[in-house]
Design an enzyme around this catalytic site. Sequence first.
Site, mmCIF file in Angstrom:
data_model
loop_
_atom_site.group_PDB
_atom_site.id
_atom_site.type_symbol
_atom_site.label_atom_id
_atom_site.label_comp_id
_atom_site.label_asym_id
_atom_site.label_seq_id
_atom_site.Cartn_x
_atom_site.Cartn_y
_atom_site.Cartn_z
ATOM 1 N N GLN A 196 63.238 13.173 19.640
ATOM 2 C CA GLN A 196 61.930 12.636 19.258
ATOM 3 C C GLN A 196 61.232 13.566 18.271
ATOM 4 O OE1 GLN A 196 59.633 11.598 22.810
ATOM 5 N NE2 GLN A 196 61.520 10.889 23.775
ATOM 6 N N ASP B 197 57.362 -0.003 6.117
ATOM 7 C CA ASP B 197 57.556 0.136 7.561
ATOM 8 C C ASP B 197 59.025 0.332 7.953
ATOM 9 O OD1 ASP B 197 54.864 -0.047 7.985
ATOM 10 O OD2 ASP B 197 54.867 -2.149 8.587
ATOM 11 N N THR C 250 62.164 9.365 6.433
ATOM 12 C CA THR C 250 61.507 8.650 7.521
ATOM 13 C C THR C 250 60.036 8.438 7.149
ATOM 14 O OG1 THR C 250 61.297 8.596 9.933
ATOM 15 C CG2 THR C 250 60.891 10.718 8.909
ATOM 16 N N ASP D 149 57.393 -9.234 5.031
ATOM 17 C CA ASP D 149 56.894 -7.972 5.560
ATOM 18 C C ASP D 149 58.143 -7.283 6.118
ATOM 19 O OD1 ASP D 149 54.016 -6.836 7.008
ATOM 20 O OD2 ASP D 149 55.941 -6.099 7.725
ATOM 21 N N ARG E 80 66.594 8.535 22.684
ATOM 22 C CA ARG E 80 65.656 9.412 21.953
ATOM 23 C C ARG E 80 65.114 10.412 22.967
ATOM 24 N NH1 ARG E 80 60.954 7.322 19.950
ATOM 25 N NH2 ARG E 80 60.851 8.962 18.397
ATOM 26 N N THR F 9 54.043 -4.406 1.100
ATOM 27 C CA THR F 9 52.683 -4.329 0.552
ATOM 28 C C THR F 9 52.674 -4.428 -0.974
ATOM 29 O OG1 THR F 9 51.909 -3.051 2.422
ATOM 30 C CG2 THR F 9 50.646 -2.830 0.415
#
Length: 329
Positions: free
Chosen positions: A267, A88, A157, A55, A233, A12
């Site tokens: 998770q 991202d 994260t 991106d 996960r 971005t």
Amino acid sequence: MKKILLIQTGGTIAMNAKGAGVELDPESWSKVLYKEIPELSDIAEIATFPLFFEDSSDLNATHWTQLADCIEQNYDTYDGFVILHGTDTMAYSASALSFGLKNLSKPVIFTGSQLPMSTIRSDARRNLVNAIELATMDFKEVGICFNDALYRGNRATKLSIGDFDAFGSPNFSPLADIGIQIETRVSEQFSSGKFENKAKYSDEVFVLTAHPNLNPELLDGLNLEKIRAVILRAFGSGNFCIKGKNSLLLFLDKCRKNNVIVAIVSQADFDSVDLTQYTAGRAALKHGAIGGNDMTLEAALTKLMFLLAHYDSKTDIEALFQKSIVGEL
Ligand code: ASP
């Protein structure tokens, strides 16, 4: 004055508003940069390097290798490196480079923004100025500078899509807090010796998310001959279904038979996997799985990709996975 190399990879921060959305704008980014922030040259002597414009969802291990090569080629000329990157997958790239850049003795700081630089309320200016200042300081590792903190790259994260405070480091304090002053909290060097570019990654890792009603028959199609490690996960401290038709234990057995590593991460973002706590975890251990401790998914994935590219023995890889290499657990 310190010399900093500013490497552009897209995201971005390299985009411009276009209708209701945003779009990459390779032509204008460096002009916008200096038009928007002429004071950058007061902080450091900055050279810019447009490596690629993507991106970050389109990035893969080839891009990580290109980044590491760029840092290696410029390592002796610059005191620090700032990488402009989409948010991202920034935590994946930062984790991957933390393993690939061995004996790092200079800062490598990733940053980006939630709004394009040219947008009036953009966070790009602030993040970039902070990242450049941090790159002139005494950090010897890969970090992510976002909003008001510098995080260890392999501990960070992306937590928010809409907040300027997009990143967090659930299980490790920020390396620095950015306020009126920049307060350094942690400054470590993980190994000494000559800097080496070891950025090589395997793509033989598969990530599987446990969820209620996951039908193990759907996993029959996985070609375990081509997979060398599965990251499961799991829920909470490392749990997954072990009863009835949804039990994953048969899948774990198939992995073991095919010499495939099964590494369990959680998770839940905070705290650590403990496979000794519940029946499912203990069953996982018996069926050959290993725990990912408090590693983020991004760190666990890129660490396995890195280890698989450098080692052949399953036992060696499993042992190294469970040890800290660059502060990731
Ligand atoms: N999709 C963008 C990217 O990761 C999002 C961002 O930069 O914030 O490249």
